[in-house]
Design a protein around this motif. Structure first.
Motif, mmCIF file in Angstrom:
data_model
loop_
_atom_site.group_PDB
_atom_site.id
_atom_site.type_symbol
_atom_site.label_atom_id
_atom_site.label_comp_id
_atom_site.label_asym_id
_atom_site.label_seq_id
_atom_site.Cartn_x
_atom_site.Cartn_y
_atom_site.Cartn_z
ATOM 1 N N LYS A 22 2.770 20.540 32.327
ATOM 2 C CA LYS A 22 2.749 20.169 30.905
ATOM 3 C C LYS A 22 3.108 18.703 30.702
ATOM 4 N N THR A 23 4.227 18.267 31.284
ATOM 5 C CA THR A 23 4.637 16.868 31.142
ATOM 6 C C THR A 23 3.636 15.947 31.811
ATOM 7 N N MET A 28 0.389 16.327 32.230
ATOM 8 C CA MET A 28 -0.816 16.143 31.427
ATOM 9 C C MET A 28 -0.532 15.315 30.175
ATOM 10 N N GLU A 29 0.669 15.455 29.644
ATOM 11 C CA GLU A 29 1.046 14.634 28.492
ATOM 12 C C GLU A 29 1.057 13.153 28.857
ATOM 13 N N LYS A 30 1.553 12.841 30.063
ATOM 14 C CA LYS A 30 1.694 11.447 30.479
ATOM 15 C C LYS A 30 0.409 10.857 31.045
ATOM 16 N N LYS A 84 -2.958 12.549 31.259
ATOM 17 C CA LYS A 84 -4.285 12.974 30.793
ATOM 18 C C LYS A 84 -4.985 11.911 29.949
ATOM 19 N N PRO A 85 -4.283 11.167 29.060
ATOM 20 C CA PRO A 85 -4.987 10.125 28.306
ATOM 21 C C PRO A 85 -5.652 9.084 29.207
ATOM 22 N N THR A 116 1.669 12.740 39.666
ATOM 23 C CA THR A 116 2.349 11.970 38.616
ATOM 24 C C THR A 116 3.815 11.735 38.942
ATOM 25 N N TRP A 138 -2.511 24.838 32.090
ATOM 26 C CA TRP A 138 -1.160 24.671 32.632
ATOM 27 C C TRP A 138 -1.057 25.467 33.924
#
Length: 356
Positions: free
Chosen positions: A37-38, A40-42, A44-45, A116, A63
């Motif tokens: 989750k973290t 993809m938040e950091k 994925k953009p 990551t 996830w």
């Protein structure tokens, strides 16, 4: 037919994701992202930006489930098998990437990895470490080859919590000492001999730059020292894993880690690599290499790594440690050592480590 080793290509740098289209378009255009989750938040953009003007399409993201288990791998494989994707993308730490590799293997698809955090070599290895639902270690599964490519975005890694880099260094250092310990006395085939020699680069560069790399990570800076540590953690360790015979890939250090991890307070509060690093100290004391153990202990202390049972919040108590030692001795990493190891020997080594 002679054996051969397939290596995992990698791209490293703050622009590492720029290489994704050129690499992935050769593997297929429809992508499935599996990650933390973290993570993809950091990340994925930046990933989406990298593919926006390409022939690649992100069909879906999932996830990984929080833990790499056989149940989650099977669940994701069934769910995603109908999505008609060509390529699995694993994003995150070791458990997320290991889950992605497991799904790719089940679906018969290629996989690329986007670590990551630099806590493991999962991004470049041909295996997944699988756990039970209660987070205790289950077993390791092996694949025919490593990921098709590993994209190491050092800008993202530099912003990750520094404890992951520190834990990765502990796990990386273990690869050096365990590889040399388990191969002792054997006449090695070319690939294993090459892997053992490369394992030296899992230790000496970190002694030289590890402390600076950790400082740079604490400051969020992508520096030469940070990249050196990341390469050791992600690439060098993975290369050794791919080169050596499986029986040489672990020894006492990982066994001690899996033993200590049955204690809830350890499993919950400490990262795998930090526990493994303590296991290296135990292995060195088991082998009566006090001088090397003292050098390593000083280095680990400089990183803030736990070096005693007290650092883990664990009493040096026979009744408490008995099942820990039993678990350690029962692991597959203890099956191929240069000499037999008994419960008493391991207990004595732990005592020696405590008084080092």
């Amino acid at each position: 037919m002679s054996n051969h080793v397939t290596f995992c290509p990698y791209t490293i740098g703050e622009d590492a994701y720029d290489a994704i289209p050129a690499v992935c378009e050769k593997l297929g255009g429809r992508l499935l992202l599996i990650g933390g989750k973290t993570a993809m938040e950091k990340a994925k953009p930046a990933f989406l930006k990298a593919i926006q003007d390409s022939d690649l399409t992100l069909v879906a993201d999932r996830w990984h489930g929080g833990e790499c288990t056989f149940a989650r791998i099977a669940e994701l494989s069934e769910e995603c098998g109908a999505l008609d994707v060509d390529l699995i993308v694993g994003m995150g730490g070791g458990k997320a990437i290991d889950t992605a590799k497991g799904v790719a293997n089940k679906l018969g698809l290629p996989v690329v990895t986007l670590p990551t955090i630099a806590s493991t070599c999962a991004g470049t290895t041909a295996l997944s470490v699988v756990y039970h639902e209660d987070h205790t270690h289950d077993r390791t599964i092996f694949f025919d080859g490593p990921p098709a490519h590993c994209f190491i975005h050092t800008g993202i890694l530099a912003q990750a919590p520094d404890r992951y880099l520190r834990a990765g260094m502990g796990d990386t250092i273990a690869k050096h000492f365990e590889c040399h310990f388990s191969t002792r006395g054997d006449t090695l085939a070319h690939s294993s001999a090459l892997g053992r020699e490369i394992s030296n680069l899992c230790y000496t560069p970190l002694l030289a730059c590890g402390r600076q790399a950790l400082t740079d990570c604490q400051q969020g800076s992508d520096t030469p020292a940070l990249r050196e540590a990341v390469l050791a953690n992600v690439v060098t360790t993975g290369l050794v894993s791919l080169l050596v015979e499986e029986r040489y890939n672990g020894a006492v250090a990982h066994s001690v880690c899996y033993g200590l991890s049955i204690l809830p307070e350890v499993e919950k509060n400490f990262l795998h690599g930090d526990i493994v690093a303590y296991g290296v100290l135990v292995q060195l004391m088991l082998d009566h290499d006090t001088k090397q153990a003292a050098t390593l202990r000083d280095f680990l202390k400089s990183l803030g790594s736990p070096v005693t049972l007290a650092d883990f919040g664990v009493p040096n108590d026979d009744a408490l440690l008995s099942p820990v030692i039993e678990k350690a001795l029962s692991g597959s990493d203890m099956e191929y050592l240069p000499y037999p190891v008994t419960a008493k020997m391991l207990r004595d080594a732990i005592t020696a480590t405590e008084t080092l």
